[in-house]
Design an enzyme around this catalytic site. Sequence first.
Site, mmCIF file in Angstrom:
data_model
loop_
_atom_site.group_PDB
_atom_site.id
_atom_site.type_symbol
_atom_site.label_atom_id
_atom_site.label_comp_id
_atom_site.label_asym_id
_atom_site.label_seq_id
_atom_site.Cartn_x
_atom_site.Cartn_y
_atom_site.Cartn_z
ATOM 1 N N HIS A 43 -7.086 9.458 -4.092
ATOM 2 C CA HIS A 43 -6.285 8.292 -3.670
ATOM 3 C C HIS A 43 -6.750 7.863 -2.032
ATOM 4 O O HIS A 43 -7.501 8.206 -1.842
ATOM 5 C CB HIS A 43 -4.884 8.581 -3.923
ATOM 6 C CG HIS A 43 -4.681 9.996 -3.132
ATOM 7 N ND1 HIS A 43 -4.656 10.012 -1.873
ATOM 8 C CD2 HIS A 43 -4.042 11.162 -3.610
ATOM 9 C CE1 HIS A 43 -4.177 11.312 -1.303
ATOM 10 N NE2 HIS A 43 -4.162 12.111 -2.381
ATOM 11 N N HIS A 46 -7.620 10.290 0.417
ATOM 12 C CA HIS A 46 -8.911 10.992 0.241
ATOM 13 C C HIS A 46 -9.891 10.091 0.794
ATOM 14 O O HIS A 46 -10.748 10.106 1.847
ATOM 15 C CB HIS A 46 -9.339 11.230 -1.200
ATOM 16 C CG HIS A 46 -8.263 12.280 -1.682
ATOM 17 N ND1 HIS A 46 -7.779 12.181 -2.882
ATOM 18 C CD2 HIS A 46 -8.345 13.745 -1.596
ATOM 19 C CE1 HIS A 46 -7.011 13.016 -3.179
ATOM 20 N NE2 HIS A 46 -7.634 13.936 -2.627
ATOM 21 N N GLY A 156 -7.350 16.336 5.760
ATOM 22 C CA GLY A 156 -5.887 15.653 5.941
ATOM 23 C C GLY A 156 -4.918 16.423 6.743
ATOM 24 O O GLY A 156 -4.950 17.697 6.454
ATOM 25 N N LYS A 158 -1.895 15.947 6.402
ATOM 26 C CA LYS A 158 -1.085 16.051 5.499
ATOM 27 C C LYS A 158 -0.662 17.711 4.916
ATOM 28 O O LYS A 158 0.067 17.941 4.897
ATOM 29 C CB LYS A 158 -1.394 15.264 4.266
ATOM 30 C CG LYS A 158 -1.047 15.603 2.843
ATOM 31 C CD LYS A 158 0.191 15.145 2.323
ATOM 32 C CE LYS A 158 0.725 15.416 0.929
ATOM 33 N NZ LYS A 158 0.032 16.434 0.193
ATOM 34 N N GLN A 162 -2.885 24.257 6.073
ATOM 35 C CA GLN A 162 -4.339 24.325 5.786
ATOM 36 C C GLN A 162 -5.106 23.931 6.872
ATOM 37 O O GLN A 162 -6.229 24.597 7.088
ATOM 38 C CB GLN A 162 -4.783 23.484 4.408
ATOM 39 C CG GLN A 162 -6.116 23.188 3.886
ATOM 40 C CD GLN A 162 -6.168 22.330 2.841
ATOM 41 O OE1 GLN A 162 -5.895 23.118 1.577
ATOM 42 N NE2 GLN A 162 -6.835 21.339 2.832
ATOM 43 N N SER A 195 -2.183 13.787 -4.807
ATOM 44 C CA SER A 195 -2.680 13.769 -6.207
ATOM 45 C C SER A 195 -1.487 14.226 -7.094
ATOM 46 O O SER A 195 -1.414 13.569 -8.279
ATOM 47 C CB SER A 195 -3.988 14.551 -6.563
ATOM 48 O OG SER A 195 -4.971 14.327 -5.510
HETATM 49 P P1 AMP Z 1 -6.884 17.648 -2.256
HETATM 50 O O1 AMP Z 1 -7.840 16.966 -3.141
HETATM 51 O O2 AMP Z 1 -5.518 17.681 -2.538
HETATM 52 O O3 AMP Z 1 -7.439 19.183 -2.155
HETATM 53 O O4 AMP Z 1 -7.104 16.954 -0.802
HETATM 54 C C1 AMP Z 1 -8.509 16.919 -0.223
HETATM 55 C C2 AMP Z 1 -8.340 16.368 1.342
HETATM 56 O O5 AMP Z 1 -7.602 15.211 1.489
HETATM 57 C C3 AMP Z 1 -7.548 17.491 2.342
HETATM 58 O O6 AMP Z 1 -8.130 17.525 3.426
HETATM 59 C C4 AMP Z 1 -6.081 16.792 2.255
HETATM 60 O O7 AMP Z 1 -5.504 17.158 3.373
HETATM 61 C C5 AMP Z 1 -6.519 15.210 2.182
HETATM 62 N N1 AMP Z 1 -5.375 14.413 1.957
HETATM 63 C C6 AMP Z 1 -4.748 14.679 0.825
HETATM 64 N N2 AMP Z 1 -3.499 13.629 0.835
HETATM 65 C C7 AMP Z 1 -3.909 13.068 1.872
HETATM 66 C C8 AMP Z 1 -3.083 11.826 2.652
HETATM 67 N N3 AMP Z 1 -2.052 11.468 1.964
HETATM 68 N N4 AMP Z 1 -3.452 11.439 3.800
HETATM 69 C C9 AMP Z 1 -4.580 12.082 4.387
HETATM 70 N N5 AMP Z 1 -5.396 13.049 3.724
HETATM 71 C C10 AMP Z 1 -4.946 13.444 2.660
#
Ligand code: AMP
Length: 294
Positions: A43, A46, A156, A158, A162, A195
């Site tokens: 999204h 990412h 992120g 967010k 982590q 996601s």
């Molecule tokens: P994930 O696919 O959920 O493991 O996230 C992959 C990366 O995208 C991680 O570093 C998350 O922190 C980052 N991320 C997820 N959602 C957001 C968001 N809304 N804004 C910025 N980064 C994000």
Amino acid sequence: MTLTAPSRPVQVTETIAEVRAAVHRARAAGRRIGFVPTMGALHAGHISLMTQAGAEGDFVVVSIFVNPTQFGPAEDFQRYPRPRETDLQLCAQAQVDAVFYPEVETMYPPGHRTYVEVAGLSNTLEGAIRPGHFRGVATVVTKLFHIVQPDRAYFGLKDYQQFTLLRLMARELDLPIELVGCETVRDPDGMALSSRNAYLSSDQRQAGLALSRALRAAQTLVAEGVHELDVLQRAMQRELDQTPGIEPDYAVIVDPDSLSPLTAVQPVMVALVAGRVGTTRLIDNQILRLSGSR
Ligand code: AMP
């Protein structure tokens, strides 16, 4: 999501040797390597990490891997969305140079038994509610770092806990990688993109909005000069408690580096909130700065 930039071919690699060869060629051509680890179902949050890596001039590598070791036995590993073609198109539109899209057996051959654990930070907040989660995250990110060998890695804010934990891990393991924390991308109503938002019905989404409202309540009070920690935390908790459809897990204000509880306000703090809407867990956070603090 509408993306208007022209796509360019993105190299999709599935083996460790292939992604290493792509990185090796880029480095031989004098490029620095920027890495964005993801679990896919991409999204705009990412994409913002990919764009930031590209803006630094990096050769951008994105990994897409739904990592089984960071999911608990009762969690959503099986149902986690895996829209491969859409994800690859989004990477191409975001001018990503290479995607690493491994199979589970590539990352964890049968008999795998080596894990990375960041003591303490792994067991509080999200770690207390999701035992083993951060062990899985630290392990897969360490492996991905060794596979891709980036100069910089983009995460992120967010997922604040982590990011804090991985930054500490990289420092303590002497990994020569700069970790870059990127601002949370939100929908216009304030909801942090995730996601997992795809699981929510429209009623559930309304309930989930309580998280960002709780953070804004704390932020507004701080801006108004309220300096009593318990008043701030109670305001967040009230926002969650009075919203039907969300089961709060925590609403706390902690130190931004150690994530330890505070006894009084300090110049920079982080407010962290989490809750369940139906079977979906949602988290969010906000840095709080007393006026005059940078
Ligand atoms: P994930 O696919 O959920 O493991 O996230 C992959 C990366 O995208 C991680 O570093 C998350 O922190 C980052 N991320 C997820 N959602 C957001 C968001 N809304 N804004 C910025 N980064 C994000």
